[in-house]
Scaffold this active site. Sequence first.
Site, PDB file in Angstrom:
ATOM      1  N   SER A  18       0.833  -1.210   0.000  1.00 42.40           N
ATOM      2  CA  SER A  18       0.000   0.000   0.000  1.00 42.40           C
ATOM      3  C   SER A  18       0.867   1.260   0.000  1.00 42.40           C
ATOM      4  O   SER A  18       0.557   2.247  -0.667  1.00 42.40           O
ATOM      5  CB  SER A  18      -0.932   0.004   1.210  1.00 42.40           C
ATOM      6  N   HIS A  93      -1.720 -10.911   4.386  1.00 42.28           N
ATOM      7  CA  HIS A  93      -1.977 -11.937   5.402  1.00 42.28           C
ATOM      8  C   HIS A  93      -2.518 -13.209   4.757  1.00 42.28           C
ATOM      9  O   HIS A  93      -3.343 -13.164   3.841  1.00 42.28           O
ATOM     10  CB  HIS A  93      -2.992 -11.430   6.428  1.00 42.28           C
ATOM     11  N   LYS A 145      12.271  -1.638   0.755  1.00 40.48           N
ATOM     12  CA  LYS A 145      12.994  -1.318   1.995  1.00 40.48           C
ATOM     13  C   LYS A 145      14.507  -1.400   1.807  1.00 40.48           C
ATOM     14  O   LYS A 145      15.254  -1.826   2.691  1.00 40.48           O
ATOM     15  CB  LYS A 145      12.539  -2.245   3.137  1.00 40.48           C
ATOM     16  N   LEU A 445     -29.376 -40.205  13.414  1.00 38.54           N
ATOM     17  CA  LEU A 445     -28.278 -40.726  14.214  1.00 38.54           C
ATOM     18  C   LEU A 445     -28.312 -42.247  14.317  1.00 38.54           C
ATOM     19  O   LEU A 445     -29.355 -42.874  14.098  1.00 38.54           O
ATOM     20  CB  LEU A 445     -28.331 -40.125  15.616  1.00 38.54           C
ATOM     21  N   SER A 451     -33.213 -48.188  10.472  1.00 37.43           N
ATOM     22  CA  SER A 451     -33.313 -49.515   9.852  1.00 37.43           C
ATOM     23  C   SER A 451     -34.633 -50.192  10.212  1.00 37.43           C
ATOM     24  O   SER A 451     -35.313 -50.783   9.352  1.00 37.43           O
ATOM     25  CB  SER A 451     -32.138 -50.396  10.290  1.00 37.43           C
ATOM     26  N   SER A 518     -25.797 -40.763   6.928  1.00 35.36           N
ATOM     27  CA  SER A 518     -25.555 -39.648   5.988  1.00 35.36           C
ATOM     28  C   SER A 518     -25.541 -38.301   6.724  1.00 35.36           C
ATOM     29  O   SER A 518     -26.456 -37.492   6.574  1.00 35.36           O
ATOM     30  CB  SER A 518     -26.585 -39.642   4.858  1.00 35.36           C
TER      31      SER A 518
END
Length: 607
Positions: A18, A93, A145, A445, A451, A518
Amino acid sequence: MKSLLKFITCGSVDDGKSTLIGHMLYDAKLLFADQEQALKLDSKIGSRNGAIDYSLLLDGLMAEREQGITIDVAYRYFTTDKRSFIVADTPGHEEYTRNMAVGASFADLAVILVDASLGILVQTRRHARICALMGIRHFVFAINKMDLINYDKEKFLCLEKDIRKLSVELNLEKVKCIPVSATEGDNVTEKSENMPWYDGESLLNYLENIDIETNDEVGFVMPVQRVCRPDRTFRGYQGEVESGIVSVGEEITVLPSGEKALVRALLNGDSKVDTIISGMPVTMQLDREIDISRGCVVVKGTELHVSSMFTATLLWMDDKKLVEGRNFLLKLATQRVPATIMKIKYKVDVNSGNHVPARSIFKNEIAVCDIALAKKTVFDKFASHRVMGEFIMIDRISNMTSACGVIDHSLRRSDNLTWQKTDLDREIRSAKMNQKPMTLWFTGLSGAGKSSLANAVEKILSVRGNYTMLLDGDNVRLGLNKNLGFEEDDRAENIRRIAEVAKLMNDAGLIVLTSFISPYKSDRRNAKEIIGEESFVEIYVSTPLEECEKRDVKGLYKKARKGDIPNFTGINSPYELPENPDIAIDTNNFAIEEAAEYVVKELERYL
């Protein structure tokens, strides 16, 4: 008319990007009086003890000024007596690498700053690779620099040698090294008296005189953005010419169909023209009707690929890691198509350039991957046609840009494979069975009752006379998917294979019930894409974790709590809740037979 140079400033953090551009604008007298006065006032409370802080001309965000860094891309437009410029000042960065990549995507030249006191850093190498990836051919390495090393010639020559090695490693085409001091103004706009040993030109003078006209793309290419149909007497195909030239009366080819036609008329705005060239917007009329829509590509004198697989180099920009099997929306030119990462071939070590085997890719890493598209798409190698060879990948859940990339080459096997149509298709088979083929996707879950519920639903459907097939998670993993583990990429591949099998069974006319945890939204979305939205019913078995853990029929939760099972969903691996399931049921509130009756009743509107 003055030529235009679009360039980017990049490099590691605090290398002075900059400050360099700010000092260039200040010394070249390219500021208005009020801008100059504001700069002097702002500098009094800046980080240079009252001396002018030239970076403030580019760093406009409050956070940028507070931290003394660049966060967002800052674009500046300026003109000298010799040339017009657009510069993108980008952050150094690593956290903001995606912002830097956005700036690089528009540039013809890169000014990469190197701190003379620190040398070439990791982020310097990363930015150089990204610029090369984005097709930038002209590089200026500004060794900044120099005042901090007392304008030492030998140190500059050592850095220049290192840069030449990096240029060979990255195959950079045209490289220039210039010693500068952004804060003191040495070699920024005028030659510096502090470096009499440097016999080259200043940075601004170099930018004013460099020739960047290197468009060597072959043939005419125009991606169609819009079909213009104001009334029944007019049909035009609108887009921007990406390369080449075409005239009225010439024959063109429309891809992917391959149909040919003659150009009947060309309009630039509302004016008729005989010829259109690269960079111009156009409305094209043809001598006959062809099925053309957004995403088609009009070509002449060149051959593009029409295929569904290619190998590409990606810059991964998402916070979530990339694994094989993940699917995205791929945007290439005016086309948008679902795409899946088939294979991560390797990632590139930023420091050495070595190819490192990898199963997953993390933020800001560069990797080479094989990608499969949901349908045949028009593209080309990035080296041959820039616009037809660059793309972004969009997360289908968050709509965030996850990656940008360039196409290395088409995969030959995709050109040699064609879907074989059979006489007995889905419609005939389903009519014979007197049912609508569907996939009933049970998710939830472990221990939720998927099933058991799927089994009970299948029995009711069978009694009703339906033809069904139940695919259970454990059963499939004991056979078809026995080679897959439970890492994220293996889970994604597990679901992809099941979706492909379910689709084939739907084509056979069957109603398919699948019972799989899934856990990831993206995988369920991918399954829905493969099977087809009209044939996919998501059934969320919403039994709470506490109840599932109480049941623990297989003892898996107990093992997971002890740490014996890594990546166990609900304990040490996430389950992403369905946002809008077609059917939801908590088996904690019903007997299994009642739950099955409820699901079948809800299915009436789909079956």
